[in-house]
Motif scaffolding. Structure first.
Motif, PDB file in Angstrom:
ATOM      1  N   MET A   1       0.829  -1.207   0.000  1.00 35.21           N
ATOM      2  CA  MET A   1       0.000   0.000   0.000  1.00 35.21           C
ATOM      3  C   MET A   1       0.859   1.252   0.000  1.00 35.21           C
ATOM      4  N   ASN A   2       1.986   1.211   0.754  1.00 34.10           N
ATOM      5  CA  ASN A   2       2.822   2.407   0.884  1.00 34.10           C
ATOM      6  C   ASN A   2       3.390   2.878  -0.444  1.00 34.10           C
ATOM      7  N   ASN A  40      -8.352   3.277 -13.892  1.00 30.76           N
ATOM      8  CA  ASN A  40      -8.338   1.834 -13.729  1.00 30.76           C
ATOM      9  C   ASN A  40      -8.160   1.484 -12.246  1.00 30.76           C
ATOM     10  N   GLU A  41      -8.060   0.194 -11.957  1.00 32.41           N
ATOM     11  CA  GLU A  41      -7.947  -0.249 -10.565  1.00 32.41           C
ATOM     12  C   GLU A  41      -6.672   0.268  -9.904  1.00 32.41           C
ATOM     13  N   SER A  42      -5.591   0.349 -10.672  1.00 28.18           N
ATOM     14  CA  SER A  42      -4.348   0.857 -10.112  1.00 28.18           C
ATOM     15  C   SER A  42      -4.505   2.301  -9.646  1.00 28.18           C
ATOM     16  N   ASP A  43      -5.208   3.120 -10.425  1.00 27.94           N
ATOM     17  CA  ASP A  43      -5.450   4.500 -10.021  1.00 27.94           C
ATOM     18  C   ASP A  43      -6.347   4.551  -8.777  1.00 27.94           C
ATOM     19  N   ALA A  44      -7.341   3.670  -8.748  1.00 27.54           N
ATOM     20  CA  ALA A  44      -8.230   3.619  -7.585  1.00 27.54           C
ATOM     21  C   ALA A  44      -7.452   3.270  -6.318  1.00 27.54           C
ATOM     22  N   GLU A  45      -6.521   2.316  -6.445  1.00 28.12           N
ATOM     23  CA  GLU A  45      -5.682   1.953  -5.306  1.00 28.12           C
ATOM     24  C   GLU A  45      -4.776   3.124  -4.906  1.00 28.12           C
ATOM     25  N   GLY A  46      -4.288   3.853  -5.891  1.00 25.25           N
ATOM     26  CA  GLY A  46      -3.451   5.004  -5.594  1.00 25.25           C
ATOM     27  C   GLY A  46      -4.211   6.077  -4.850  1.00 25.25           C
ATOM     28  N   GLY A  47      -5.439   6.328  -5.265  1.00 27.75           N
ATOM     29  CA  GLY A  47      -6.263   7.306  -4.559  1.00 27.75           C
ATOM     30  C   GLY A  47      -6.553   6.880  -3.136  1.00 27.75           C
ATOM     31  N   LEU A  48      -6.793   5.573  -2.951  1.00 31.61           N
ATOM     32  CA  LEU A  48      -7.040   5.061  -1.610  1.00 31.61           C
ATOM     33  C   LEU A  48      -5.799   5.191  -0.734  1.00 31.61           C
ATOM     34  N   ALA A  49      -4.638   4.961  -1.330  1.00 33.08           N
ATOM     35  CA  ALA A  49      -3.384   5.111  -0.574  1.00 33.08           C
ATOM     36  C   ALA A  49      -3.233   6.531  -0.051  1.00 33.08           C
ATOM     37  N   ALA A  50      -3.641   7.500  -0.834  1.00 31.87           N
ATOM     38  CA  ALA A  50      -3.581   8.897  -0.380  1.00 31.87           C
ATOM     39  C   ALA A  50      -4.477   9.098   0.831  1.00 31.87           C
ATOM     40  N   GLN A 122     -13.116  11.613  -2.265  1.00 32.05           N
ATOM     41  CA  GLN A 122     -12.791  11.510  -3.690  1.00 32.05           C
ATOM     42  C   GLN A 122     -12.843  10.057  -4.148  1.00 32.05           C
ATOM     43  N   VAL A 123     -12.290   9.163  -3.336  1.00 34.07           N
ATOM     44  CA  VAL A 123     -12.312   7.749  -3.695  1.00 34.07           C
ATOM     45  C   VAL A 123     -13.740   7.240  -3.785  1.00 34.07           C
ATOM     46  N   ILE A 124     -14.556   7.575  -2.809  1.00 35.37           N
ATOM     47  CA  ILE A 124     -15.944   7.100  -2.786  1.00 35.37           C
ATOM     48  C   ILE A 124     -16.683   7.546  -4.037  1.00 35.37           C
ATOM     49  N   GLU A 125     -16.518   8.802  -4.415  1.00 28.94           N
ATOM     50  CA  GLU A 125     -17.235   9.319  -5.585  1.00 28.94           C
ATOM     51  C   GLU A 125     -16.616   8.853  -6.894  1.00 28.94           C
ATOM     52  N   ILE A 144     -14.130   1.172  -2.113  1.00 29.67           N
ATOM     53  CA  ILE A 144     -15.074   2.152  -1.568  1.00 29.67           C
ATOM     54  C   ILE A 144     -15.328   1.875  -0.093  1.00 29.67           C
ATOM     55  N   ALA A 145     -15.410   0.592   0.273  1.00 24.94           N
ATOM     56  CA  ALA A 145     -15.621   0.237   1.677  1.00 24.94           C
ATOM     57  C   ALA A 145     -14.448   0.712   2.539  1.00 24.94           C
ATOM     58  N   GLU A 146     -13.238   0.551   2.052  1.00 25.26           N
ATOM     59  CA  GLU A 146     -12.068   1.038   2.795  1.00 25.26           C
ATOM     60  C   GLU A 146     -12.112   2.552   2.934  1.00 25.26           C
TER      61      GLU A 146
END
Length: 508
Positions: A1-2, A40-50, A122-125, A144-146
């Motif tokens: 995640m880091n 894509n999913e990689s971007d979604a994971e990146g946003g969640l990491a933020a 931002q991630v949720i939306e 989204i749950a995270e």
């Protein structure tokens, strides 16, 4: 995640720019914006990491300890200030319960948590708007749950420190969205509880090795129980006690958690992400590829007697509370948590044949430094080895929610629901790990008093004491009894920061 954090942290930061149609607007087709980032999913994971990156104010090298620990620990009867801490007016005002709206530490705490909320929104939306071609439904739901868990977590931390907060439940689209007033406290609790509930239904029950530290279903349920319990104890709401019981029961009966045999190992870097921890701040001394998630917080905590910065020490009350049952542990010592939480003058730490403080005795450390003001230094969170102790920064994880806390909160919940006899075994389980015999007494009052004692000994330095006393209605009297003058009904919460008032037209 880091690995995502330093790549995407700045990319998705919220920004607003005024636009005048009379001027030519030139956009770079390669520039990442809040609109084209989510591909894509990689971007979604990146946003969640933020969104994860704001946890515990671990956002700056010096600020981590100076923001997190001053805000969460200084308003407590378990600590007293070291000599160096007296040099910082804003720290001193938190300790004396007269913090103002301009206090730099509380202001940064507020801003960092709202930044985390903004990223989570931002991630949720944005992830919610992504198509099946961009991301699978399973991955979308989990991310989204995270984000909802993190949004609830940040709001919870704010609500524990401010009487009323701003509910940020969506991603601002422009400057007009920034102006928003505070919500009633009950509305905030309901929002936080709903987010934890929603997160628990979609989060995974466990994480792969590559994703250790991310919230799971049990993390969300643990905090759901905590939110319901704290709400219930603030408002004497039996329905919330019942909801807390349900959430805690799910965690306990899952069989995923157990008490670690070594208490200190969870705090000194030896036993990270252990079977006792539901949620843990992930730090590391590894700086590969430019990553940097280590801080000098051990120097901030280290006592003056050991050459530390002397910012904080254990209070006389804390030492007395640990010793109140006498040397009744199974090996004839005091409660084992005492030795693993504090350095203090005692035969255990002054055994020349077995010098237990980094190869020295207590007296030799403190005598070498002269006559320090405080002689009860915190051991908790200090690293295991002298080599680590003397480094500039360390990357040991910090537990945020432990199974021992869940067991004590569960016992409190059962006791409040008049299931007192059922509560006692959970208290005794926590005591047994500390080498202590079963508690004496069996009445509801006996259990209430024992839980308060256990929460002091088990959770010292983990930021719960001030909030516990407030929700129990014991804050003013207890602080006064323990020599912490200055606390009153008006100082139970921090004032909304001046910077928020000045920039938010909806707040007076």
């Amino acid at each position: 995640m880091n690995k995502y954090i330093y790549l995407f942290f700045i990319c998705i930061g919220l920004s607003f720019t005024a636009c005048d149609e009379s001027h030519l607007e030139v956009k770079s087709p390669d520039q990442l914006t809040g609109e084209n980032f989510w591909r894509n999913e990689s971007d979604a994971e990146g946003g969640l990491a933020a969104a994860y990156s704001q946890l515990e104010c671990a956002t700056s090298y010096w600020g981590f300890a100076e923001i997190k620990f001053t805000v969460e620990l200084f308003p407590s009867d378990l600590i007293k200030l070291g000599n160096d801490a007296l040099n910082y007016e804003d720290w001193f005002s938190i300790f004396n319960f007269n913090s103002t709206a301009g206090n730099t530490q509380t202001t940064q705490y507020w801003n960092i948590h709202y930044k985390g909320i903004n990223y989570a929104n931002q991630v949720i939306e944005k992830v919610g708007d992504m198509s099946e071609e961009q991301i699978s439904t399973v991955a979308k739901d989990k991310i989204i749950a995270e984000a909802r868990f993190l949004r609830a977590y940040y709001h919870l931390k704010l609500l524990l420190n401010w009487e009323k907060i701003i509910l940020r439940d969506d991603y601002p689209k422009g400057l007009s969205s920034i102006d928003k007033g505070v919500s009633e406290r009950s509305e905030c609790w309901d929002f936080i509880i709903a987010d934890f509930e929603a997160a628990a239904t979609k989060l995974s029950e466990s994480n792969s090795t590559d994703n250790i530290g991310r919230a799971t279903k049990w993390t969300a349920l643990g905090y759901l129980g905590k939110a319901n319990l704290y709400y219930a104890s603030e408002n004497a709401d039996a329905t919330k006690y019942t909801a807390a019981k349900t959430a805690f029961t799910s965690v306990i009966t899952s069989g995923n958690y157990s008490l670690e045999s070594s208490f200190i190992s969870m705090f000194n870097g030896i036993n990270q992400n252990s079977d006792e921890v539901l949620f843990e701040l992930q730090l590391t001394s590894n700086t590969d590829n430019g990553a940097f998630f280590k801080f000098p917080y051990h120097r901030w905590l280290k006592p003056a007697g050991m050459g530390g910065w002397d910012e904080i020490a254990g209070s006389d009350f804390l030492l007395q509370e640990f010793k109140k049952e006498g040397k009744t542990a199974t090996d004839g010592r005091f409660d084992h948590r005492l030795y693993e939480t504090l350095f203090f003058e005692d035969d255990y730490f002054n055994d020349i044949a077995n010098p237990r403080i980094y190869g020295k005795t207590f007296n030799s450390w403190w005598d070498e430094s002269g006559t320090p003001r405080n002689k009860t230094g915190f051991r908790k969170y200090l690293p295991e080895t002298l080599e680590e102790l003397n480094t500039n920064s360390i990357g040991n994880n910090i537990p945020l929610l432990r199974y021992a806390d869940v067991l004590l909160m569960y016992a409190e919940t059962l006791n409040e629901l008049n299931e007192t006899s059922a509560a006692i075994p959970y208290i005794n389980a926590v005591r047994a790990r500390a080498g202590m015999p079963a508690m004496t007494g069996s009445s509801k009052t006996d259990v209430t008093n024992q839980i308060e004692h256990e929460r002091v000994c088990e959770l010292a330095m983990e930021g719960s004491r001030f909030h516990d006393l407030r929700r129990w209605g014991k804050l003013n009297s207890t602080m006064t009894d323990h020599g912490r003058i200055g606390v009153s009904d008006t100082s139970h919460f921090f004032p909304i920061p001046e910077s928020e008032i000045n920039s938010n037209n909806a707040i007076d």
